[in-house]
Write a protein that holds these residues in place. Structure first.
Motif, PDB file in Angstrom:
ATOM      1  N   PHE A   1      84.845 -82.054  66.522  1.00 59.74           N
ATOM      2  CA  PHE A   1      83.613 -82.389  66.427  1.00 59.74           C
ATOM      3  C   PHE A   1      83.403 -83.869  65.978  1.00 59.74           C
ATOM      4  CE2 PHE A   1      79.858 -82.548  63.471  1.00 59.74           C
ATOM      5  CZ  PHE A   1      78.742 -82.720  64.574  1.00 59.74           C
TER       6      PHE A   1
ATOM      7  N   GLN B   1      80.651 -79.714  71.584  1.00 61.78           N
ATOM      8  CA  GLN B   1      80.550 -79.425  70.023  1.00 61.78           C
ATOM      9  C   GLN B   1      79.731 -80.380  69.423  1.00 61.78           C
ATOM     10  OE1 GLN B   1      82.244 -76.811  68.987  1.00 61.78           O
ATOM     11  NE2 GLN B   1      83.518 -76.404  70.660  1.00 61.78           N
ATOM     12  N   VAL B   2      79.563 -81.647  70.044  1.00 63.47           N
ATOM     13  CA  VAL B   2      78.411 -82.309  69.644  1.00 63.47           C
ATOM     14  C   VAL B   2      77.257 -81.992  69.999  1.00 63.47           C
ATOM     15  CG1 VAL B   2      77.535 -84.966  69.585  1.00 63.47           C
ATOM     16  CG2 VAL B   2      80.174 -84.290  68.929  1.00 63.47           C
TER      17      VAL B   2
ATOM     18  N   SER C   1      74.757 -79.708  68.705  1.00 64.35           N
ATOM     19  CA  SER C   1      73.939 -80.074  67.301  1.00 64.35           C
ATOM     20  C   SER C   1      72.601 -80.354  67.902  1.00 64.35           C
ATOM     21  CB  SER C   1      74.717 -81.229  66.761  1.00 64.35           C
ATOM     22  OG  SER C   1      74.735 -82.451  67.596  1.00 64.35           O
TER      23      SER C   1
ATOM     24  N   LYS D   1      69.821 -77.686  66.498  1.00 66.05           N
ATOM     25  CA  LYS D   1      69.768 -77.919  65.196  1.00 66.05           C
ATOM     26  C   LYS D   1      69.065 -79.027  64.649  1.00 66.05           C
ATOM     27  CE  LYS D   1      71.950 -76.600  60.655  1.00 66.05           C
ATOM     28  NZ  LYS D   1      73.239 -76.170  59.881  1.00 66.05           N
ATOM     29  N   THR D   2      68.001 -79.084  63.883  1.00 67.02           N
ATOM     30  CA  THR D   2      67.109 -80.312  63.787  1.00 67.02           C
ATOM     31  C   THR D   2      66.748 -80.206  62.209  1.00 67.02           C
ATOM     32  OG1 THR D   2      64.923 -79.452  64.311  1.00 67.02           O
ATOM     33  CG2 THR D   2      66.268 -80.717  65.801  1.00 67.02           C
TER      34      THR D   2
ATOM     35  N   THR E   1      66.153 -74.675  63.644  1.00 69.34           N
ATOM     36  CA  THR E   1      67.320 -74.279  64.274  1.00 69.34           C
ATOM     37  C   THR E   1      66.827 -73.498  65.403  1.00 69.34           C
ATOM     38  OG1 THR E   1      68.557 -74.776  62.280  1.00 69.34           O
ATOM     39  CG2 THR E   1      69.518 -73.679  64.108  1.00 69.34           C
TER      40      THR E   1
ATOM     41  N   LEU F   1      71.368 -71.947  70.082  1.00 73.68           N
ATOM     42  CA  LEU F   1      72.735 -72.326  69.493  1.00 73.68           C
ATOM     43  C   LEU F   1      73.864 -71.013  69.602  1.00 73.68           C
ATOM     44  CD1 LEU F   1      74.344 -74.329  67.621  1.00 73.68           C
ATOM     45  CD2 LEU F   1      73.231 -73.229  65.585  1.00 73.68           C
TER      46      LEU F   1
END
Length: 293
Positions: free
Chosen positions: A228, A244-245, A248, A251-252, A256, A261
């Motif tokens: 990541f 993996q990036v 994200s 998720k802020t 989330t 996710l």
């Protein structure tokens, strides 16, 4: 009257061992089960205080919606290309280095091997900054001049994603240990037959270390697939983002999206589970054999 064969008695210690292993296995499975079940719940059910383990409504559409929310097909393709490249390069280069350190005597071979041992002791995250600076100031790349100035180097390119993780010291160490254990008669017979050093390595010795090949391949693919931090640092565009990036995006700072996710994480975990199930026999044998040397 035929004599009945007595069944072997199971000792209490073995029963205790099996029970302990079963409980440990259950503890390992529970997080994955929770992840899959959460990915099939609605956001309202996840946020509810009275939510149970099983979903009240099985929302399989979460997986489709997660793919629509972000370009996961591109992320998965990038992760796959990088993981396969790392695996092929690590197996090929590390096996040749391990063979040279184990079977070819040359001046400085012990010193080189000790350097690999020392490299194993360096924590991964302490190498991130030096590697980033090397990538950023790579001469004659990304608009840089001969002194590495004026451009971005290898940043936001496939070179930055593949080259720094191509070979690992652990892989070289593991291959060396396996090659050391092979009988010297194999290479002596090959030399009498007129084979050169590279053909001895490729055709005679390497086929005898399949557990090491499988172990290094699985570990390399897993580490590259789950990486990541490094892809996050060296990429800026979605076309080079890895899975993996990409997770994200769900998720802020404000909220989330747990259902998306968990769905994305389940899909990201699935390839590694399949690969381990396929190669687990050689994987376990590789670690067990290496530990005896």
């Amino acid at each position: 009257m035929a004599r009945l064969e007595s069944r072997p008695r199971v000792s209490p210690g073995r029963v205790a061992l099996y029970v302990t292993l079963a409980l440990a296995s259950l503890l390992m499975v529970v997080p994955f089960a929770w992840m899959v079940l959460t990915s099939l719940k609605t956001p309202a059910e996840i946020a509810s205080e009275h939510a149970g383990l099983l979903p009240s409504h099985w929302e399989f559409g979460n997986y489709v919606d997660a793919f629509k929310a972000a370009p996961f097909a591109t992320y998965a393709r990038n992760s796959f290309v990088i993981a396969v490249s790392h695996t092929v390069l690590n197996v090929l280069v590390a096996s040749m280095a391990g063979y040279a350190l184990a079977r070819i005597r040359f001046r400085g071979s012990d010193l080189i091997f000790y350097c690999f041992i020392a490299a194993l002791m360096i924590p991964t995250y302490t190498k991130v900054l030096p590697e980033f600076l090397i990538v950023r100031f790579m001469p004659l790349a990304g608009g840089n001049d001969l002194f590495g100035q004026g451009g971005s180097g290898w940043l936001d390119s496939w070179w930055a994603l593949i080259v720094p993780g191509a070979v690992t010291p652990f892989a070289v160490f593991l291959f060396r240990q396996f090659y050391l254990d092979l009988p010297v008669e194999l290479e002596e017979a090959a030399r009498l037959d007129g084979l050169g050093e590279f053909r001895i390595y490729a055709r005679i010795m390497t086929p005898q270390v399949k557990p090491a090949l499988t172990t290094v391949a699985l570990l390399t693919f897993e580490a590259s697939w789950n990486n990541f931090l490094w892809p996050l640092l060296v990429t800026r565009t979605d076309s080079l983002r890895v899975i993996q990036v990409g997770l994200s995006v769900f998720k802020t700072e404000n909220a989330t999206q747990w259902h998306f996710l968990m769905a994305g994480t389940t899909l990201a975990t699935l390839p590694m589970v399949i690969l381990f199930l396929i190669g687990q026999r050689y994987f376990v044998q590789g670690f067990a054999t290496a530990g005896l040397k």
